[in-house]
Design a protein around this motif. Structure first.
Motif, short mmCIF file in Angstrom:
data_model
loop_
_atom_site.label_atom_id
_atom_site.label_comp_id
_atom_site.label_asym_id
_atom_site.label_seq_id
_atom_site.Cartn_x
_atom_site.Cartn_y
_atom_site.Cartn_z
N LYS A 11 2.23 69.72 46.00
CA LYS A 11 3.68 69.83 46.14
C LYS A 11 4.03 70.82 47.24
O LYS A 11 3.47 71.90 47.34
N GLY A 12 4.94 70.40 48.12
CA GLY A 12 5.37 71.28 49.20
C GLY A 12 4.51 71.17 50.45
O GLY A 12 4.84 71.76 51.48
N ASP A 13 3.41 70.44 50.35
CA ASP A 13 2.56 70.25 51.52
C ASP A 13 3.26 69.40 52.57
O ASP A 13 4.00 68.48 52.24
N VAL A 14 2.99 69.73 53.83
CA VAL A 14 3.37 68.82 54.91
C VAL A 14 2.08 68.38 55.56
O VAL A 14 1.37 69.19 56.16
N VAL A 15 1.74 67.11 55.37
CA VAL A 15 0.48 66.61 55.88
C VAL A 15 0.73 65.85 57.17
O VAL A 15 1.53 64.91 57.19
#
Ligand SMILES: Nc1ncnc2c1ncn2[C@@H]1O[C@H](COP(=O)(O)OP(=O)(O)O)[C@@H](O)[C@H]1O
Ligand SMILES: [Mg+2]
Lengths: 220, 256
Positions: free
Chosen positions: B26-30
Motif C-alpha cells: 500500500k502506498g507504493d509507486v511502482v
C-alpha cells in the motif's frame, strides 16, 4: 394559364399541403424512426459480433438493397393478403420504408460508431460500464453526431420516396394531385404543384438540418 | 495489499507474459520499465482486465480475482477498486470534464447525480482543473485531458491506479504538469503502477522499479538500489542507454 386554373391551384394547394402534412410527413417520420432503430441494431449486431444474428442482418441488408422498393411494396400490400396477412396502405408503406431505411442507414451508422475511438469504450469498461451502457452513454451519441449529415440526407430522400406509396393506394401528395386532375384534366399544373409541395417540405427540412448541424457543432 | 500472481498471456503462439508475479505494498509507486514490446502494456491491460489473461490472479486488499474471467457483481466491485489511465487519455468526447469523471459513478455505481458531481468537482480540483469543469475534451490541451483522465480514474477512490505511459502522447512541455499530478498522488499515498519511459520520474517518484523484458520481470528493487546498484547485466545496459542518448529504444508505438 387562365383564371379557372389559378383558382383551382389555389384551392388544391391546401389539399396537397394537407396530404403532405397528414400523410407523407408522418409516414416519413414513422419510417425513419423505426428504420434508425433497425439500423442501429444491425450495426451493433455486426460490431458486437453477435453470433448468427450478425449473418442474418447481412442477408436482410442484401435483400432490401437489391430489390426495388416498389416491388417490396407490391409484395407487402398485394401479395401478403393471399397468405392471410393483411396490412392497410399506410402500414404497408411504413413497413417497407422502415426496412429500407434500416438497411441503407446501417452502413452509415456502423461507420459512425466505428469512427469513435475504441479506447473510449475501454475507458467505459474501466468505469464499470457494460458494453451496452458504454454504447448508449458514450459511443452512440458521438456516432449520431457524425452520422447526422448523411442521415438527414436520408430523411430528405425518404420524403420523396413516400410518393411510391401512391402505388399501394395511399392517398398522399401525388395521389391527391392525381385525383383532382382526374376530374379537371389539368394534369400538368397539378403535378407541377405536387412537385412544389415536395420542394417546400424538403427545403424546410434542409434548413432545419443545417441549423441542427450548427447547434451540434457548438456542443463539442 | 496488491498482488499479481502468475499472469500468463499469449496472442496465438506469441507468448507475451510468462507467469509474471508482482507484489505491491500500500502506498507504493511502482515504475515498470523495459524495452518496447516487452509486454508492459499487456501486463497492465491484463491486470486492468481489458485483456483476459490466459491464467493469473489479482489480489486487491481482501479480495482475489481470477484474471481469466471476472463477471457480474465481482466485476463491478473489481472496477471500483482499480483505476486505469491510458496513454491516449480516451476521454469521452460527448462529456465535459465533469461528465467524464462522474459517468462511471452515476451509470455503473448508481450514485446520485449531485453526490457524483461533488466528488467530480473535488477530483478536478485535485488535479488543478477547477476552472475547466465544464469544458469538453476537444477544448482542453493534452496535459489537461490527461489530468481529467486521472481524476476519472480516481472517481471510485480505487485501491490502485494503473498508468500506461501517461505522458508518451504529450508534447514535452506538457509532461511536467501530468507527472506533477502523479507525484502529488504519490505524496498522498495512492498506490500506483506506472509504465513509463521517464527515467527521472522512476528515479524520483517511484518507490519501486520493475524492469521487464520478453514477458518476464528481469529485475525488481526499490528505486534507489535499482538505479545505483543494478544486479543484472541487461538492467545495467538498459539504465545506461536510457540515461544517455538512446531515444530509439524508448519509442513505443505498439499500442494495443
Ligand atoms: N492485441 C494484440 N494482438 C496480438 N499481439 C499483441 C497484441 N497486443 C500486444 N501484442 C504483442 O505483445 C507483445 C508485447 O506488447 P506490449 O505489451 O504492447 O509491449 P510494451 O507495452 O512493453 O511495448 C508485442 O510483441 C506485441 O506485438
Ligand atoms: Mg506499451
Amino acid at each position: 394559364m387562365n383564371e379557372r386554373i389559378i383558382n383551382e391551384l389555389i384551392e388544391s394547394f391546401g389539399k396537397l399541403l394537407m396530404a403532405g402534412l397528414k400523410v407523407s410527413l408522418p409516414l416519413t417520420i414513422a419510417s425513419f424512426s423505426a428504420g434508425l432503430i433497425i439500423a442501429f441494431l444491425v450495426a451493433l449486431a455486426q460490431i458486437a459480433k453477435v453470433p448468427v444474428l450478425r449473418h442474418l442482418v447481412r442477408v436482410y441488408v442484401w435483400i432490401i438493397r437489391c430489390t426495388p422498393m416498389i416491388v417490396q411494396l407490391f409484395i407487402v400490400y398485394f401479395g401478403l393478403p393471399s397468405i392471410g396477412i393483411k396490412f392497410n396502405s399506410f402500414v404497408s408503406a411504413w413497413l417497407v420504408m422502415s426496412l429500407s431505411v434500416g438497411a441503407y442507414c446501417s452502413e452509415t451508422v456502423r461507420a459512425a460508431i466505428q469512427s469513435v475511438p475504441v479506447g473510449q469504450l475501454e475507458a467505459c469498461y474501466c468505469d464499470g460500464l457494460t458494453f451496452w451502457q458504454g454504447m448508449m452513454h458514450v459511443i452512440v451519441p458521438q456516432a449520431l453526431r457524425t452520422a447526422f449529415p448523411p442521415l438527414s440526407n436520408s430523411i430528405i430522400g425518404l420524403v420523396k420516396d413516400t410518393s411510391l406509396a401512391y402505388s399501394v393506394a395511399l392517398v398522399e401528395i401525388l395521389a391527391t394531385a392525381q385525383r383532382i386532375a382526374a376530374r379537371t384534366y389539368d394534369y400538368f399544373w397539378l403535378y407541377l404543384e405536387a412537385g412544389l409541395i415536395y420542394l417546400i417540405i424538403c427545403s424546410v427540412l434542409t434548413v432545419i438540418q443545417s441549423r441542427a448541424e450548427a447547434a451540434l457543432e457548438r456542443r463539442r | 495489499m496488491l498482488e499479481l500472481k502468475n499472469v500468463h498471456k499469449q496472442f496465438g503462439d506469441n507468448v507475451v507474459l510468462k507467469d509474471v508475479s508482482l507484489k505491491v505494498e500500500k502506498g507504493d509507486v511502482v515504475a515498470i520499465l523495459g524495452p518496447s514490446g516487452s509486454g508492459k502494456t499487456t501486463l497492465l491491460r491484463c491486470a486492468g482486465y481489458l485483456n483476459r489473461a490466459d491464467s493469473g490472479r489479482l489480489v486487491i486488499g481482501d479480495k482475489e480475482f481470477d484474471l481469466k474471467k471476472i463477471a457480474g457483481k465481482d466485476l463491478l466491485d473489481y472496477r471500483s477498486r482499480v483505476g486505469f489511465v491510458f496513454q491516449s487519455f480516451n476521454l469521452y468526447g460527448n462529456k465535459t470534464a465533469l461528465g467524464n469523471v462522474t459517468l462511471g459513478l452515476t451509470v455503473a455505481q448508481k450514485m446520485k447525480k449531485d453526490e457524483a458531481e461533488e466528488i467530480g468537482r473535488k477530483l478536478l480540483e485535485r488535479v488543478g482543473l477547477s476552472d475547466r469543469v465544464d469544458y469538453y475534451p476537444s477544448k482542453l490541451s493534452g496535459g489537461q485531458q490527461q489530468r481529467v483522465a486521472i481524476a476519472r480514474a480516481l472517481a471510485t477512490n480505487p485501491e490502485v491506479v494503473f498508468f500506461d505511459e501517461p505522458t508518451s502522447a504529450l508534447d514535452p512541455e506538457l509532461t511536467g504538469e501530468v507527472l506533477n499530478v502523479i507525484k502529488s498522488l504519490a505524496d498522498d499515498g495512492v498506490t500506483m503502477i506506472v509504465v513509463t519511459h521517464e527515467m527521472e520520474f522512476a528515479r524520483k517518484v517511484a518507490t519501486r522499479v520493475v524492469f521487464m523484458e520478453n514477458g518476464e520481470i528481469v529485475e525488481e528493487n526499490n528505486s534507489k538500489d535499482f538505479f545505483e546498484h543494478p544486479q543484472k547485466e541487461r538492467t545495467k545496459e538498459f539504465i545506461y542507454k536510457s540515461s544517455t542518448w538512446a531515444s530509439d529504444t524508448q519509442i513505443d508505438g505498439s499500442g494495443i
